[in-house]
Design an enzyme around this catalytic site. Structure first.
Site, mmCIF file in Angstrom:
data_model
loop_
_atom_site.group_PDB
_atom_site.id
_atom_site.type_symbol
_atom_site.label_atom_id
_atom_site.label_comp_id
_atom_site.label_asym_id
_atom_site.label_seq_id
_atom_site.Cartn_x
_atom_site.Cartn_y
_atom_site.Cartn_z
ATOM 1 N N ASP A 68 87.091 85.430 77.835
ATOM 2 C CA ASP A 68 88.194 85.770 76.934
ATOM 3 C C ASP A 68 88.851 87.097 77.274
ATOM 4 O O ASP A 68 88.340 87.885 78.071
ATOM 5 C CB ASP A 68 87.708 85.769 75.473
ATOM 6 N N HIS A 139 80.560 82.902 66.511
ATOM 7 C CA HIS A 139 81.537 82.596 67.556
ATOM 8 C C HIS A 139 80.928 82.728 68.951
ATOM 9 O O HIS A 139 80.007 83.517 69.172
ATOM 10 C CB HIS A 139 82.832 83.421 67.398
ATOM 11 N N GLU A 144 86.363 81.011 67.057
ATOM 12 C CA GLU A 144 86.010 81.434 65.707
ATOM 13 C C GLU A 144 85.695 80.212 64.829
ATOM 14 O O GLU A 144 86.124 79.098 65.122
ATOM 15 C CB GLU A 144 87.188 82.203 65.085
HETATM 16 C C1 F6R Z 1 82.716 88.382 74.663
HETATM 17 C C2 F6R Z 1 82.481 87.213 73.824
HETATM 18 C C3 F6R Z 1 81.935 87.330 72.436
HETATM 19 C C4 F6R Z 1 80.669 88.174 72.321
HETATM 20 C C5 F6R Z 1 80.222 88.277 70.870
HETATM 21 C C6 F6R Z 1 78.993 89.151 70.720
HETATM 22 O O1 F6R Z 1 83.274 87.985 75.903
HETATM 23 O O2 F6R Z 1 82.752 86.171 74.279
HETATM 24 O O3 F6R Z 1 81.652 86.024 71.964
HETATM 25 O O4 F6R Z 1 79.668 87.610 73.114
HETATM 26 O O5 F6R Z 1 81.266 88.809 70.100
HETATM 27 O O6 F6R Z 1 79.314 90.469 71.009
HETATM 28 P P1 F6R Z 1 78.199 91.605 71.167
HETATM 29 O O7 F6R Z 1 77.442 91.275 72.417
HETATM 30 O O8 F6R Z 1 78.998 92.879 71.331
HETATM 31 O O9 F6R Z 1 77.373 91.552 69.951
#
Ligand code: F6R
Length: 244
Positions: A68, A139, A144
């Site tokens: 993303d 997500h 979402e």
């Molecule tokens: C990032 C992504 C998101 C994160 C998720 C968890 O490329 O795809 O789905 O993996 O928001 O984020 P953290 O690791 O910061 O808790």
């Protein structure tokens, strides 16, 4: 059936994830890797950089596709996922820059960008190993919670809780973009292997729900239960409601 690898702590999770990714690249040097940003995989990237410097891994034939990117942020924006990947991984390993793909956050035509991104993944032969983190609302990528699973790569309207969680990287909530481009569930589910990383007790409830709850688009990660080769690599704190 989801395989579960229980790690002691964040460091151990990161090493185990790096081991899986490195085995993938050793077995198939021209692997197509699906990569994630966020806090969770940073330790894995650090470990891979370390092994690369020691001469244990060669990324020269690898291609990568990130999940993303924020809409409206260009490559040089400090919070863009392109910049994140350059700073945390790409600048320190030998992946050919022509083989690095991240959705373009400042595309002229976002529909075109989404279709092209999917086509490039298909042309590369599909994703061999997809790395995922999980959001507090379940997500994956920026898919979402909503009334249906979004199959195609698409523009997402980010939820308040996601923008709030990510505001820790921006100065204030208002600076967090409202939209992102995200790989769709179709591409993620077509990856030949998936590893889902999770660390810390704040992920425990949603991880448990995703692994054992009903498959529900309001818990996007729950669809992973249907994947034929998924491994959850999580530390004890994230698995505490798991009973194993
Ligand atoms: C990032 C992504 C998101 C994160 C998720 C968890 O490329 O795809 O789905 O993996 O928001 O984020 P953290 O690791 O910061 O808790």
């Amino acid at each position: 059936m989801m395989k579960i690898i229980k790690a002691k702590d964040y460091k151990d999770m990161s090493r185990k994830a790096a081991n899986i990714l490195s085995a993938q690249v050793i077995l198939k040097p021209d692997s197509v890797l699906g990569l994630a940003t966020g806090s969770t995989p940073i330790g894995m990237y650090k470990q891979l950089i370390d092994w690369y410097r020691k001469g244990d891994i060669d990324f020269s034939k690898v291609s990568t596709f990130n999940l993303d990117e924020y809409v409206g942020l260009d490559d040089s924006h400090p919070q863009s996922y392109r910049k994140f990947m350059q700073d945390n991984f790409f600048n320190d390993v030998n992946i050919n820059s022509d083989n690095i793909y991240i959705p373009n956050g400042i595309a002229n035509n976002y529909d075109c960008e989404c279709r092209n991104y999917e086509n490039r993944i298909a042309l590369a032969g599909g994703i061999d190993l997809q790395v995922l983190g999980i959001g507090h609302n379940g997500h994956i990528g920026f898919n979402e919670p909503k009334e249906h699973f979004e199959r195609d790569t698409h523009i997402v309207c980010l939820k308040y809780e996601t923008r709030k969680a990510n505001s820790r990287f921006f100065g204030k909530l208002d600076d967090v973009p409202r939209h992102a481009i995200s790989m769709g569930m179709g591409i993620i589910m077509k990856a030949k292997r998936i590893i889902l990383l999770a660390s810390g007790e704040r992920k425990a409830e949603i991880l448990h729900k995703s692994m054992y709850g009903k498959i529900d688009p309001y818990v996007p990660a729950s669809i992973l239960q249907l994947h034929p080769d998924i491994t959850v690599v999580a530390d004890e704190n994230a698995l505490q409601s798991d009973g194993i």
